[in-house]
Design an enzyme around this catalytic site. Structure first.
Site, PDB file in Angstrom:
ATOM      1  N   ARG A 100      57.841  25.349  36.072  1.00 55.68           N
ATOM      2  CA  ARG A 100      58.259  25.041  34.697  1.00 55.68           C
ATOM      3  C   ARG A 100      57.372  25.208  33.120  1.00 55.68           C
ATOM      4  O   ARG A 100      57.257  25.813  31.702  1.00 55.68           O
ATOM      5  CB  ARG A 100      59.356  24.214  34.731  1.00 55.68           C
ATOM      6  CG  ARG A 100      60.096  24.090  35.300  1.00 55.68           C
ATOM      7  CD  ARG A 100      61.399  23.711  35.695  1.00 55.68           C
ATOM      8  NE  ARG A 100      62.632  22.789  34.691  1.00 55.68           N
ATOM      9  CZ  ARG A 100      62.275  21.395  34.908  1.00 55.68           C
ATOM     10  NH1 ARG A 100      62.528  21.180  35.457  1.00 55.68           N
ATOM     11  NH2 ARG A 100      63.003  20.982  34.148  1.00 55.68           N
TER      12      ARG A 100
ATOM     13  N   ARG B 117      64.451  29.390  24.131  1.00 53.90           N
ATOM     14  CA  ARG B 117      62.898  28.981  24.765  1.00 53.90           C
ATOM     15  C   ARG B 117      62.058  30.364  24.578  1.00 53.90           C
ATOM     16  O   ARG B 117      61.196  30.139  25.655  1.00 53.90           O
ATOM     17  CB  ARG B 117      63.198  28.735  26.031  1.00 53.90           C
ATOM     18  CG  ARG B 117      63.946  27.435  26.717  1.00 53.90           C
ATOM     19  CD  ARG B 117      64.531  27.035  28.213  1.00 53.90           C
ATOM     20  NE  ARG B 117      63.688  25.694  28.850  1.00 53.90           N
ATOM     21  CZ  ARG B 117      64.511  24.801  28.738  1.00 53.90           C
ATOM     22  NH1 ARG B 117      65.485  24.671  28.065  1.00 53.90           N
ATOM     23  NH2 ARG B 117      63.991  23.817  29.617  1.00 53.90           N
TER      24      ARG B 117
ATOM     25  N   ARG C 290      62.881  11.496  36.905  1.00 51.21           N
ATOM     26  CA  ARG C 290      64.439  11.273  36.513  1.00 51.21           C
ATOM     27  C   ARG C 290      65.508  12.037  37.684  1.00 51.21           C
ATOM     28  O   ARG C 290      64.865  11.986  38.386  1.00 51.21           O
ATOM     29  CB  ARG C 290      64.021  13.133  35.714  1.00 51.21           C
ATOM     30  CG  ARG C 290      65.626  13.285  35.237  1.00 51.21           C
ATOM     31  CD  ARG C 290      65.563  14.592  34.074  1.00 51.21           C
ATOM     32  NE  ARG C 290      65.239  15.444  34.056  1.00 51.21           N
ATOM     33  CZ  ARG C 290      64.673  16.290  33.516  1.00 51.21           C
ATOM     34  NH1 ARG C 290      64.979  15.965  32.330  1.00 51.21           N
ATOM     35  NH2 ARG C 290      63.992  17.690  33.564  1.00 51.21           N
TER      36      ARG C 290
ATOM     37  N   ARG D  33      67.517  16.443  39.947  1.00 47.02           N
ATOM     38  CA  ARG D  33      67.483  17.481  39.742  1.00 47.02           C
ATOM     39  C   ARG D  33      66.666  18.864  41.107  1.00 47.02           C
ATOM     40  O   ARG D  33      65.706  18.015  41.119  1.00 47.02           O
ATOM     41  CB  ARG D  33      67.110  18.360  38.291  1.00 47.02           C
ATOM     42  CG  ARG D  33      68.905  18.078  37.695  1.00 47.02           C
ATOM     43  CD  ARG D  33      68.504  17.807  36.050  1.00 47.02           C
ATOM     44  NE  ARG D  33      67.332  19.328  35.547  1.00 47.02           N
ATOM     45  CZ  ARG D  33      67.454  19.384  34.514  1.00 47.02           C
ATOM     46  NH1 ARG D  33      67.875  18.361  33.237  1.00 47.02           N
ATOM     47  NH2 ARG D  33      66.476  20.336  34.134  1.00 47.02           N
TER      48      ARG D  33
ATOM     49  N   LYS E 183      63.840  15.602  25.303  1.00 50.08           N
ATOM     50  CA  LYS E 183      64.795  16.423  23.939  1.00 50.08           C
ATOM     51  C   LYS E 183      66.015  16.060  24.828  1.00 50.08           C
ATOM     52  O   LYS E 183      67.105  15.144  23.759  1.00 50.08           O
ATOM     53  CB  LYS E 183      64.626  17.384  24.938  1.00 50.08           C
ATOM     54  CG  LYS E 183      64.056  18.238  24.522  1.00 50.08           C
ATOM     55  CD  LYS E 183      63.976  19.831  24.771  1.00 50.08           C
ATOM     56  CE  LYS E 183      64.026  19.907  25.820  1.00 50.08           C
ATOM     57  NZ  LYS E 183      62.415  19.698  27.493  1.00 50.08           N
TER      58      LYS E 183
HETATM   59  P1  ADP Z   1      64.264  20.628  30.291  1.00 49.12           P
HETATM   60  O1  ADP Z   1      65.444  19.559  30.353  1.00 49.12           O
HETATM   61  O2  ADP Z   1      63.900  19.891  31.678  1.00 49.12           O
HETATM   62  O3  ADP Z   1      64.065  21.232  29.614  1.00 49.12           O
HETATM   63  P2  ADP Z   1      67.171  22.011  30.860  1.00 49.12           P
HETATM   64  O4  ADP Z   1      68.200  21.172  31.067  1.00 49.12           O
HETATM   65  O5  ADP Z   1      67.307  22.317  29.347  1.00 49.12           O
HETATM   66  O6  ADP Z   1      65.913  21.204  31.371  1.00 49.12           O
HETATM   67  O7  ADP Z   1      67.302  23.028  31.564  1.00 49.12           O
HETATM   68  C1  ADP Z   1      66.742  23.289  32.742  1.00 49.12           C
HETATM   69  C2  ADP Z   1      66.954  24.680  33.695  1.00 49.12           C
HETATM   70  O8  ADP Z   1      68.165  25.570  32.899  1.00 49.12           O
HETATM   71  C3  ADP Z   1      64.931  25.297  32.801  1.00 49.12           C
HETATM   72  O9  ADP Z   1      64.695  25.411  33.381  1.00 49.12           O
HETATM   73  C4  ADP Z   1      65.837  27.272  32.683  1.00 49.12           C
HETATM   74  O10 ADP Z   1      65.742  27.614  34.461  1.00 49.12           O
HETATM   75  C5  ADP Z   1      67.074  27.127  32.067  1.00 49.12           C
HETATM   76  N1  ADP Z   1      67.302  27.043  31.098  1.00 49.12           N
HETATM   77  C6  ADP Z   1      67.795  25.943  30.475  1.00 49.12           C
HETATM   78  N2  ADP Z   1      68.032  26.691  28.819  1.00 49.12           N
HETATM   79  C7  ADP Z   1      67.327  27.809  28.961  1.00 49.12           C
HETATM   80  C8  ADP Z   1      67.007  29.091  28.198  1.00 49.12           C
HETATM   81  N3  ADP Z   1      67.013  28.880  26.531  1.00 49.12           N
HETATM   82  N4  ADP Z   1      67.152  30.306  28.189  1.00 49.12           N
HETATM   83  C9  ADP Z   1      66.470  30.489  29.503  1.00 49.12           C
HETATM   84  N5  ADP Z   1      66.596  30.100  30.557  1.00 49.12           N
HETATM   85  C10 ADP Z   1      66.985  28.477  30.313  1.00 49.12           C
HETATM   86  P1  ADP Z   2      63.796  16.419  28.677  1.00 53.15           P
HETATM   87  O1  ADP Z   2      65.103  16.826  27.840  1.00 53.15           O
HETATM   88  O2  ADP Z   2      63.783  16.741  27.382  1.00 53.15           O
HETATM   89  O3  ADP Z   2      63.672  17.586  29.848  1.00 53.15           O
HETATM   90  P2  ADP Z   2      64.654  14.131  29.032  1.00 53.15           P
HETATM   91  O4  ADP Z   2      65.488  13.122  28.073  1.00 53.15           O
HETATM   92  O5  ADP Z   2      65.375  14.372  30.097  1.00 53.15           O
HETATM   93  O6  ADP Z   2      63.616  15.219  29.087  1.00 53.15           O
HETATM   94  O7  ADP Z   2      63.768  12.814  29.444  1.00 53.15           O
HETATM   95  C1  ADP Z   2      62.920  13.037  31.021  1.00 53.15           C
HETATM   96  C2  ADP Z   2      62.820  11.759  31.649  1.00 53.15           C
HETATM   97  O8  ADP Z   2      62.158  11.134  31.585  1.00 53.15           O
HETATM   98  C3  ADP Z   2      63.974  11.169  32.069  1.00 53.15           C
HETATM   99  O9  ADP Z   2      63.649  10.549  33.467  1.00 53.15           O
HETATM  100  C4  ADP Z   2      64.009   9.832  30.978  1.00 53.15           C
HETATM  101  O10 ADP Z   2      64.966   9.050  30.923  1.00 53.15           O
HETATM  102  C5  ADP Z   2      62.617   9.963  31.101  1.00 53.15           C
HETATM  103  N1  ADP Z   2      62.397   9.492  29.429  1.00 53.15           N
HETATM  104  C6  ADP Z   2      62.735  10.575  27.900  1.00 53.15           C
HETATM  105  N2  ADP Z   2      61.872   9.948  27.340  1.00 53.15           N
HETATM  106  C7  ADP Z   2      61.557   8.759  27.221  1.00 53.15           C
HETATM  107  C8  ADP Z   2      60.204   7.470  26.438  1.00 53.15           C
HETATM  108  N3  ADP Z   2      60.113   7.559  25.447  1.00 53.15           N
HETATM  109  N4  ADP Z   2      59.224   6.815  27.304  1.00 53.15           N
HETATM  110  C9  ADP Z   2      59.240   6.527  29.250  1.00 53.15           C
HETATM  111  N5  ADP Z   2      60.666   7.627  29.501  1.00 53.15           N
HETATM  112  C10 ADP Z   2      61.698   8.905  29.105  1.00 53.15           C
END
Ligand code: ADP
Ligand code: ADP
Ligand code: ZN
Length: 216
Positions: free
Chosen positions: A171, A88, A127, A160, A13
């Site tokens: 998660r 979420r 990541r 992270r 995302k």
């Molecule tokens: P990821 O990129 O791995 O999906 P995010 O950066 O979106 O993670 O979120 C990191 C953490 O922040 C989540 O695991 C949660 O603890 C918190 N968080 C983010 N968005 C929300 C939400 N909409 N509701 C509750 N907690 C959230």
């Molecule tokens: P989210 O926000 O959904 O948690 P991220 O965009 O942070 O996901 O991506 C999670 C990890 O996977 C990052 O290290 C990113 O560089 C890698 N990644 C994302 N998309 C791809 C893809 N299409 N192929 C390979 N690696 C990816």
């Protein structure tokens, strides 16, 4: 355009939203990013949120809804935005509906990025994020030119706290139980499109663009 990007943690995302925001001139609203930023700045909200985040749990719905509500009221979110990582839970989705309705607005598209579990683990464990500008990399799939240094700003990369295996597992479970039901919630409205996230960064991006053209 008012877009919501959905998908399990690690689906891509954040990576896709970095490009979408630039190409379509959207205001990015990422709750995860907002919490991390608030923590970095020592704000009480960030310190409170980090207690949940570290353990891989969701931050309380009321706290989360409140920061999104404030953010949506700012001028730059009036016309176009991209929500990443919010809502979420069903409670959050209902709160978002209320907020948008009050603003005489609504979501135009929900993009759901799908990935399998093995890939998720691999992606999250590898990541790395820039301390300074929050750009996201991957040790194998998107390495930086110089080890540990951001290509964009020269900042230092870090892993992270919540990308450690134990918290990743937590998660994923929470995603299954609390966030997955939102897929039906939006599908029933006919604004949801699934995109196969198991492809290259570019192929995923192209599919998202096509899905957006299809809906809007
Ligand atoms: P990821 O990129 O791995 O999906 P995010 O950066 O979106 O993670 O979120 C990191 C953490 O922040 C989540 O695991 C949660 O603890 C918190 N968080 C983010 N968005 C929300 C939400 N909409 N509701 C509750 N907690 C959230
Ligand atoms: P989210 O926000 O959904 O948690 P991220 O965009 O942070 O996901 O991506 C999670 C990890 O996977 C990052 O290290 C990113 O560089 C890698 N990644 C994302 N998309 C791809 C893809 N299409 N192929 C390979 N690696 C990816
Ligand atoms: Zn950087």
């Amino acid at each position: 355009m008012k877009i919501l990007l959905m998908g399990p943690p690690g689906a891509g995302k954040g990576s896709q939203s970095e490009r979408l925001v630039k190409d379509f001139d959207l205001t990015s609203i990422s709750t995860g990013e907002m919490f991390r930023e608030a923590y970095k700045n020592g704000e009480p909200l960030g310190i409170e949120a980090m207690k949940y985040i570290e353990r891989g749990e969701l931050v309380d719905d009321d706290i989360t809804n409140e920061i999104v509500c404030k953010r949506l009221l700012r001028k730059d979110a009036e016309r176009c935005f991209l929500l990443d990582g919010y809502p979420r839970t069903v409670k959050q989705a209902e709160a978002l509906d209320d907020m948008l309705e009050k603003m005489n607005s609504r979501l135009t598209a929900v993009i759901n990025i799908t990935v399998d579990k093995v890939a998720i683990l691999e992606r999250m464990i590898g990541r790395r994020v820039c301390k300074r500008c929050s750009a996201t990399y991957h040790l194998s799939f998107k390495p930086t030119k110089v080890d540990g240094i951001c290509d964009k700003c020269g900042g230092e990369l870090y892993q992270r706290e919540d990308d450690q295996l134990e918290s990743v597992r937590n998660r994923l479970n929470i995603y299954e139980t609390k966030t997955n039901p939102l897929i039906n919630y939006y599908d029933n409205r006919g604004i949801l499109r699934n995109v196969d996230g198991m492809q290259s960064f570019n192929a995923v991006y192209e599919d998202i663009k096509h899905a957006l053209e299809d809906i809007t």
